[in-house]
Design a protein around this motif. Structure first.
Motif, mmCIF file in Angstrom:
data_model
loop_
_atom_site.group_PDB
_atom_site.id
_atom_site.type_symbol
_atom_site.label_atom_id
_atom_site.label_comp_id
_atom_site.label_asym_id
_atom_site.label_seq_id
_atom_site.Cartn_x
_atom_site.Cartn_y
_atom_site.Cartn_z
ATOM 1 N N UNK A 7 5.526 20.963 10.820
ATOM 2 C CA UNK A 7 5.922 19.513 10.428
ATOM 3 C C UNK A 7 5.078 19.357 9.387
ATOM 4 N N UNK A 8 5.388 17.960 8.844
ATOM 5 C CA UNK A 8 4.501 17.329 7.847
ATOM 6 C C UNK A 8 4.476 16.097 8.352
ATOM 7 N N UNK A 9 3.388 15.229 7.838
ATOM 8 C CA UNK A 9 3.068 13.791 8.249
ATOM 9 C C UNK A 9 3.289 12.912 6.740
ATOM 10 N N UNK A 10 3.923 11.824 7.057
ATOM 11 C CA UNK A 10 4.134 10.931 6.009
ATOM 12 C C UNK A 10 3.390 9.636 6.283
ATOM 13 N N UNK A 11 2.625 9.037 5.527
ATOM 14 C CA UNK A 11 1.835 7.831 5.708
ATOM 15 C C UNK A 11 2.266 6.837 4.628
ATOM 16 N N UNK A 12 2.189 5.540 5.199
ATOM 17 C CA UNK A 12 2.549 4.431 4.371
ATOM 18 C C UNK A 12 1.186 3.635 4.277
ATOM 19 N N UNK A 13 0.444 3.907 3.034
ATOM 20 C CA UNK A 13 -0.893 3.435 2.625
ATOM 21 C C UNK A 13 -0.787 2.004 2.074
ATOM 22 N N UNK A 14 -1.488 0.887 2.373
ATOM 23 C CA UNK A 14 -1.481 -0.432 1.966
ATOM 24 C C UNK A 14 -2.085 -0.011 0.419
ATOM 25 N N UNK A 15 -1.264 -0.922 -0.580
ATOM 26 C CA UNK A 15 -1.576 -0.755 -1.955
ATOM 27 C C UNK A 15 -2.937 -1.115 -2.304
ATOM 28 N N UNK A 16 -3.916 -1.725 -1.456
ATOM 29 C CA UNK A 16 -5.033 -2.360 -1.676
ATOM 30 C C UNK A 16 -5.882 -1.049 -1.638
ATOM 31 N N UNK A 17 -5.637 -0.202 -0.627
ATOM 32 C CA UNK A 17 -6.596 1.322 -0.738
ATOM 33 C C UNK A 17 -6.007 2.388 -1.142
ATOM 34 N N UNK A 18 -4.793 2.247 -1.983
ATOM 35 C CA UNK A 18 -4.279 3.370 -2.422
ATOM 36 C C UNK A 18 -5.081 4.078 -3.350
ATOM 37 N N UNK A 19 -5.927 3.358 -4.250
ATOM 38 C CA UNK A 19 -6.741 3.900 -5.241
ATOM 39 C C UNK A 19 -8.041 4.825 -4.535
ATOM 40 N N UNK A 20 -8.193 4.727 -3.315
ATOM 41 C CA UNK A 20 -9.356 5.457 -2.642
ATOM 42 C C UNK A 20 -8.766 6.725 -2.106
ATOM 43 N N UNK A 21 -7.560 7.016 -2.208
ATOM 44 C CA UNK A 21 -6.793 8.300 -1.414
ATOM 45 C C UNK A 21 -6.717 9.227 -2.425
#
Length: 628
Positions: free
Chosen positions: A523-537
């Motif tokens: 399996x794989x995991x799909x995450x919906x990350x808020x735009x305010x924190x995407x720069x930290x990923x």
């Protein structure tokens, strides 16, 4: 009775009765203005009314709850006995007539001194008591004496009521005077106008040559207004003398009068004397202004020598000063500059924090400081929360190979299947009939071919051979289609979507998706990350997933890919991030959803807590102030 006073029973009583008649106590009683004077006139009259009376006394209750005070007694040379004082106290406590002394349990006198007392009750309040000492011969004489005492007490009760009415009237006058001054102050908007109006009104209302109002500063009192003076120089000698006199009263925390009356509590009045001599004032009075728990200033009254301040004047002026002090203080506070208000408020808070008292405030400050230090020096994992969905890494779609109808369905979503297992059976009756037709056509062409070959017709032979080849090709195509009516699993896996059990006999078009299969455990995991924190990923960061279906378990994962495409849904903009699970997790199933947290590293706790507020402030500053 003689002249309404009674026939004396002894030489002493005859002498006292003669003194009563000659001294005219009735006249003094009717003309008495003060309660003490009326009591001294009433005592001999009361004693003359009772045969065998040894003495009388008038007691007033102590406002502080102490023992009653004797304000009059007769004969003047004979002080009230302890028995009479005890009777008066009992009458005050019980609010009824009391007998004390040489009296038996049956109420008969036993030959000794007996004290009688009855309370003076006005408007439901016991204000005092009157008492009588007597040597009665029998119970009848004792009852007659008590009846005479109660009748005589009516005089004193009326006098006490008159005294109370005069006191109430005086308080009413004080309230009226104070209310008039308050109205004069309240009608003005700013403090300067209000103080001038108050000083002028006080000077006019109380016949003063001059009234001055000042407010306490950091080190001394500053004169704010002088009656009948719109402007005055701050360096005038008068202003300096007035400020010094006000400081003298404020420092002693009470009114200062010059020249001072005889008092048990003398006060210093040197500066008042200096002011009076410099300004030729006959009388100077300064009353401090007290509001909000401290002295805020003072009011100085000046009168000529021929108009001294009476005790009534002193009481009224003290009452007026007490009432207008909060009003003036409120206007003075509201009239200050904003920066001054802020400085004063800051100073008050500083004093409360570091001064005596306010333990709760100090504890709250210590807790805040402790939390601040903890948040600054303590660190913790910075985690980004995101909604996540589990899906198969590889998914195969079982689609309809041609237009047809569903004959049978052997699997649906959630069923595990093996490679080669039949999943869906399409209806093949039309294909079988078509194949039969083509076989029959091929046989006919073979017969025609044999006939042309026997007739040695070479052209016809070639035509029939081509027809036979075409029929065989079409039969082969039908055979392939018949094989594809049985849709099988391409590998061992799990059906993750599709349910044809309720669609038997339904038509399908070529290319329609019927089922989806994913290999188990991959399996794989799909995450919906808020735009305010995407720069930290970043790819390679670790995290954990807690599925909604399995809230007691967490599953580790690692970020593999960040999709640079934003999606807007449910009022938020998110970026899709893909991750791979670290290890095998047979408990997971495709389609599960949950909350994932991405670990971005160790950070100070204060930064983690304050990040949303800081980000909001930056955006607001950029939007409205163009600061960034």
């Amino acid at each position: 009775m003689e002249d309404g006073l009674g026939i004396p029973g002894s030489a002493q009583h005859q002498t006292e009765a003669r003194i009563v008649r000659e001294a005219g106590p009735w006249r003094r009683l009717s003309r008495a203005e003060a309660l003490d004077e009326a009591a001294r006139a009433w005592a001999p009259l009361m004693m003359a009314q009772v045969d065998g009376a040894e003495g009388t006394a008038v007691f007033l209750a102590d406002p502080d709850g102490g023992r009653p005070r004797a304000v009059a007694n007769w004969p003047e040379s004979r002080m009230p006995s302890a028995i009479l004082l005890a009777a008066a106290e009992a009458a005050l406590d019980s609010d009824r007539g009391v007998v004390r002394g040489a009296v038996g349990d049956d109420g008969r006198p036993s030959g000794g001194l007996v004290a009688l007392a009855t309370p003076l009750t006005v408007e439901g309040r016991t204000q005092g008591a009157v008492g009588l000492e007597i040597l009665p011969e029998d119970a009848a004489e004792l009852r007659a004496a008590m009846r005479s005492l109660q009748w005589g007490a009516a005089w004193m009760r009326d006098l006490v009521r008159r005294e109370a009415m005069q006191s109430d009237r005086q308080r009413y006058d004080h309230a009226i005077e104070a209310l008039n001054v308050v109205i004069a102050v309240a009608e003005r908007e700013d403090i300067a106008t209000a103080t001038r109006a108050a000083a002028t009104d006080l000077a006019t209302r109380f016949s003063c040559d001059r009234v001055s109002i000042g407010f306490r500063g950091v080190f001394s009192t500053k004169v704010a207004a002088i009656s009948h003076s719109a402007q005055f120089g701050k360096q005038m000698a008068l202003v300096r003398l007035l400020g010094a006199a006000m400081d003298e009263a404020i420092d002693q925390r009470g009114p200062v009068l010059w020249p001072a009356e005889d008092s048990a509590d003398p006060v210093a009045a040197h500066r008042h004397e200096k002011l009076a001599r410099a300004q030729n004032s006959g009388h100077v009075l300064t009353v401090p202004l007290y509001a909000m728990g401290h002295f805020i200033g003072a009011v100085t009254y000046e009168r000529p020598a021929e108009t001294p301040f009476t005790q009534t004047d002193l009481e009224i002026l003290e009452a007026v000063s007490t009432v207008i002090a909060p009003v003036l203080d409120e206007k003075r506070r509201n009239d200050r500059w904003l920066i001054t208000k802020a400085g004063v408020a800051l100073g008050q808070q500083f004093t409360r924090l570091f001064g005596p008292g306010h333990v709760g405030r100090k504890l709250a400050l210590l807790v805040l400081v402790g939390l601040g230090l903890f948040g600054w020096f303590a660190t913790g994992p910075d985690r980004i929360s995101a909604e996540a969905q589990v899906s198969g890494r590889v998914q195969r779609t079982v689609a309809a190979p041609f237009d047809g109808f569903i004959a049978a369905a052997f699997a649906r979503a959630g069923d595990p299947v093996e490679a080669g297992a039949v999943l869906v059976q399409l209806d093949d009756r039309d294909l079988a009939l078509e194949r039969l037709r083509l076989v029959t056509e091929r046989q006919r062409q073979l017969i025609e071919y044999d006939r042309a070959l026997a007739a040695r017709d070479r052209a016809e032979t070639q035509v029939r051979r081509a027809e036979i080849a075409q029929a065989e090709a079409e039969i082969a195509l039908i055979d392939k289609q018949l094989e594809r009516t049985r849709l099988t699993a391409p590998f061992d896996g799990l059906v993750i979507s599709g349910d044809l059990s309720q669609s038997i006999g339904a038509s399908v078009a070529r290319g329609d998706a019927l089922l989806s299969i994913a290999p188990p455990g991959d399996y794989r995991l799909t995450l919906d990350v808020d735009e305010r924190r995407i720069a930290d990923v970043r790819p390679g960061q670790a995290g954990a997933l807690v599925p909604t279906a399995l809230p007691e378990q967490s599953f580790g994962f690692e970020i593999t890919k960040i999709t640079p495409v934003a999606e807007y849904a449910d009022g938020a903009t998110t970026f899709r991030v893909e991750a791979a699970f670290t290890g095998a997790h047979p408990e997971l199933q495709p389609g599960m959803e949950g909350i994932a947290k991405i670990d971005t590293g160790e950070t100070r706790l204060v930064e983690i807590w304050a990040r949303p507020l800081i980000d909001w402030a930056r955006l607001w500053a950029w939007k409205w102030l163009r600061i960034g």
